[in-house]
Design an enzyme around this catalytic site. Structure first.
Site: not given
Length: 474
Positions: A71, A134
């Site tokens: 992604h 993240y």
């Protein structure tokens, strides 16, 4: 996991993708690390961008072999492992020469990866109960631009530790396109405000027409609107170039003109500055020699104190103060701009060709600056990421009075320059009923700083070039 690493960064085969060694301190109780420490990690010797994170996410994975990705999102992120271990694979899905480049490595809690906007992120868990973290610098939005790549793409040929036919993958990830069918992530956008002015038109010629650059004139972008801060998805932009301005120097001395000058040159700029600060954008702002009173005996440098004489100069000085608040800014001071639109050279050309004998001020001295050259400087500053701050930039043909430049126009067109008569500023103002704004007598700007910064970049357009270009389109 290795304890006691020194904080350090390492480049990879993908531009901007960094591997960060994280110091992890452990004992018989467990371990501790600083996963994000802005002051240390953005220090010059580490080189991690100060990317302004706004959200922290964690993906927990029960089993070995859980595989996610690939992604690419329109934001930067710092990825790391809170517990467990992963095999990470990153693929550059941005437009450009590095499209399709791959980098793979194992990541445990002692390692982080800085992933630039548009680089595809994926991983496979190598231990059970792995928590993948993240830190991102934008919030998810349904209307943002996302790019995906199939985990099994044969072109990038990622050598997964556990074959993909033996691991857990979501149906959505299985259906992502192969590299040949991927739509690359476009660059962040640049917005040019004031695109219908002389500099705006020159910027369009210099930058060209691309999906990642927008040209907005007065009708396309209303700087006075209270909705400026929400007018666009500003996180999709990298820079705003403010080529707009109220430039009627004499009109600024009137009641209505004064209000409009402040509204355009200060209030509207303040709105752009707020947008730039809030969204970490670069702001390019064009200023003027009128921020000085013209009493210097030498050329003005970027560090000389401001002392504007009239309303126009005061608004430009205030505009500089506003623009300088933006952490990433270029303020370009210039003088006597000549481009595609009404200007001094075109006026003199018309007078020469119609047989007129004008009277022109001879005690104001400065340099003509051609818009096409100033546009090149804007582009060069953006592309080279020069140090932020104030720069002077003017034309290449030296300094003369308005009277001297007028004579040059007449001579270049084959007309007698003696038809141009000199007049002092005071007399000129008196002849025009006193409705002339005060102007600096010395508008000479030193360009040593920008020449040193841009490796000797100098203007290339001459008065003769400009006259030839406008004569050919008449």
């Amino acid at each position: 996991m290795r304890f006691g690493k020194a904080l350090a960064s390492h480049t990879t085969s993908i531009p901007g993708l960094l591997v960060i060694d994280l110091p992890v301190h452990g004992d018989d109780r467990g371990w501790f690390k600083e996963n994000w420490q802005r002051q240390k990690m953005t220090a010059a010797d580490i080189g991690l961008p100060d990317f302004g994170p706004v959200q922290n996410n964690i993906s927990f994975n029960d089993e070995v072999g859980t595989t996610r990705g690939i992604h690419a999102e329109p934001w930067d992120k710092l990825v790391s492992v809170a517990s467990g271990r992963i095999f990470g694979a990153w693929v550059d899905l941005r437009e450009g020469d590095s499209f399709g480049s791959v980098f793979c490595t194992e990541v445990d809690p002692s390692t982080a990866i800085f992933v630039p906007r548009g680089v595809g992120n994926s991983y496979q868990t190598l231990e059970a109960d792995t928590a993948y973290s993240y830190l991102v610098n934008d919030h998810w939005a349904h209307d943002a631009t996302y790019t995906f790549l199939n985990l099994a793409d044969e072109t990038v040929a990622i050598d997964w530790p556990i074959p993909l036919d033996r691991v857990q993958i979501s149906q959505k990830d299985r259906l992502h396109p192969r590299l040949a069918d991927v739509v690359p992530m476009p660059p962040k956008k640049i917005l040019v405000v004031g695109a219908d002015g002389q500099l705006g038109r020159a910027l369009e010629v210099e930058f060209g027409r691309h999906p990642w650059i927008e040209y907005a004139g007065r009708d396309e972008f209303d700087l006075s609107s209270p909705d400026v801060t929400s007018a666009r998805r500003w996180r999709d932009y990298s820079a705003i170039v403010n080529a707009a301005g109220f430039t009627d120097v004499d009109g600024a001395e009137t009641h209505d003109g004064r209000a409009e000058a402040w509204a355009t040159n200060v209030s509207a700029l303040s709105a752009l500055a707020r947008v730039a600060v809030t969204n970490d954008l670069l702001l390019v702002h064009v200023s003027s020699d009128y921020v000085f009173d013209g009493r210097n005996l030498d050329a003005y440098t970027e560090t000389d104190r401001l002392s504007p004489l009239g309303v126009y100069g005061q608004t430009k000085a205030a505009g500089e103060a506003v623009a300088s608040v933006v952490p990433r800014h270029y303020i370009l001071r210039t003088s006597w701009l000549i481009g595609d639109g009404p200007n001094f050279v075109k006026t003199m050309m018309h007078l020469a060709q119609t047989g007129a004998s004008p009277t022109v001020v001879d005690d104001q001295v400065g340099s003509l600056t051609f818009a096409r050259d100033l546009a090149k400087v804007v582009k060069e500053l953006l592309e080279t990421r020069a140090p932020y701050g104030i720069y002077n930039f003017v034309g290449r043909e030296g300094t003369k009075s308005w009277f001297g430049w007028a004579q040059d126009v007449f001579a270049a067109l084959g007309h007698d320059p003696a038809r141009v008569a000199p007049i002092g500023t005071a007399s000129y103002s008196e002849e025009h009923g006193g409705g002339v704004a005060p102007r600096p007598a010395n508008s000479i700007l030193s360009t040593q700083k920008i020449e040193a910064t841009l490796n000797g970049l100098t203007p290339t357009t001459s008065l003769a070039d400009y006259l030839e270009s406008i004569s050919s389109v008449r």
